[in-house]
Write an enzyme that holds these catalytic residues in place. Structure first.
Site, short mmCIF file in Angstrom:
data_model
loop_
_atom_site.label_atom_id
_atom_site.label_comp_id
_atom_site.label_asym_id
_atom_site.label_seq_id
_atom_site.Cartn_x
_atom_site.Cartn_y
_atom_site.Cartn_z
N LEU A 184 0.82 -1.21 0.00
CA LEU A 184 0.00 0.00 0.00
C LEU A 184 0.85 1.27 0.00
O LEU A 184 1.92 1.32 0.60
CB LEU A 184 -0.92 -0.01 1.23
CG LEU A 184 -1.81 -1.26 1.36
CD1 LEU A 184 -2.66 -1.16 2.62
CD2 LEU A 184 -2.70 -1.45 0.14
N HIS A 219 -3.44 4.22 -2.37
CA HIS A 219 -4.42 3.35 -1.71
C HIS A 219 -5.06 4.07 -0.52
O HIS A 219 -6.25 3.94 -0.26
CB HIS A 219 -3.73 2.09 -1.18
CG HIS A 219 -3.18 1.20 -2.25
ND1 HIS A 219 -1.84 0.99 -2.42
CD2 HIS A 219 -3.80 0.46 -3.20
CE1 HIS A 219 -1.65 0.14 -3.43
NE2 HIS A 219 -2.81 -0.18 -3.93
#
Ligand code: PAF
Length: 289
Positions: A41, A45
């Site tokens: 991530l 994100h």
């Protein structure tokens, strides 16, 4: 529940445990927002988690590196999987639930995927990564069936993927609202991507040129013919050290067909794919409106 040392995150590995946990929320009319990811991530994100938090009562994020969407086994093998770091980030950003199944959980019945997205799955990313969108369609359908979200959030960086998912939802009459969130960029304009970790410092800095070329194309949209803009962009991409451009095309935002006259087109988007060293990068920019 797996032994992750995070207090507020509810982490589930099976569809049944996830379903049991979510059922009472759904029953009591709570809105469930969903952010499907393959992990590794980054700020892009997190912007999806934040958008989902604003519009829903509960946010579910899935982390699943989906083997069926990788056309290159090497790419699948080296895809980054920093699980502990991902979970810490999700906790920091107040994600409520993480669904983190194993491959066997998602593909237990081994049912073949036969749905055809038509031309959308055969052009651009579909052409350069044969079978990619079938894999994306297959897993996103299964994830939607597991989470049953009211609203799902994706990044605009994967522009074609978003169109494929819109078609999936429409073809299978799935009651999910979809949002594409704006691309989050690094300071030099490079679009955030989990694959950026594979770039050397020098490659990362050079990759900022992609944004410059997209921006310049946007500025020149009405000044030169589309074919010339595309040719110039391809030539400039080729000048980035270590770069092999795959495509740079100006298309519409519905079926990605070629734009010939931007004046008569409602929306024009530039799609680009380029390899820098061993790393394949994609990016795009809405040129109009
Ligand atoms: O965009 C991604 O990260 C993946 O393609 C998705 C949508 C999570 C499906 O595996």
């Amino acid at each position: 529940m797996p032994p992750y040392p995070f207090s507020k995150l509810n982490v589930f590995k099976t569809k049944s445990a996830l379903g049991e946990y979510l059922a009472p929320f759904r029953k009591s009319g709570k809105r469930i927002g969903f952010v499907p990811t393959m992990g590794a991530l980054h700020a892009g994100h997190i912007s999806l988690i934040q958008a989902a938090k604003k519009e829903n009562d509960l946010v579910v994020c899935s982390i699943f590196v989906n083997p069926t969407q990788f056309n290159d086994p090497e790419d699948l093998k080296k895809y980054p999987r920093p699980v502990e770091k991902d979970l810490a980030l999700l906790e920091e950003h107040h994600c409520d639930v993480v669904f983190m199944p194993e491959v066997e959980e998602m593909y237990a019945d081994n049912a073949p995927w036969t749905h055809d997205f038509g031309l959308l799955e055969r052009v651009f990313e579909g052409k350069f990564r044969a079978g990619h969108f079938r894999g994306v369609g297959q897993i996103v359908k299964m994830l939607f069936e597991s989470v049953e979200p009211h609203h799902a959030y994706f990044g605009q960086k994967d522009f074609q993927q978003f169109l494929v998912i819109k078609k999936l939802v429409s073809d299978f009459h799935m009651p999910v609202e979809l949002t594409a969130c704006p691309i989050v960029r690094e300071a030099n304009g490079l679009a955030m991507s989990s694959r950026n970790v594979h770039l050397s410092l020098e490659e990362r800095s050079n990759a900022g040129q992609i944004f410059r070329i997209l921006s310049q194309t946007r500025e020149n949209l009405y000044l030169f013919p589309v074919a010339e803009l595309e040719k110039t962009a391809m030539e400039q991409l080729a000048l980035i050290p270590g770069a092999s451009p795959e495509y740079f095309n100006i298309v519409n935002n519905t079926d990605l067909s070629a734009v010939t006259n931007p004046e008569t087109e409602a929306v024009c988007v530039a799609l680009v794919a380029v390899r820098i060293g061993k790393t394949r990068l994609i990016d795009n920019m809405i040129l109009k409106p």
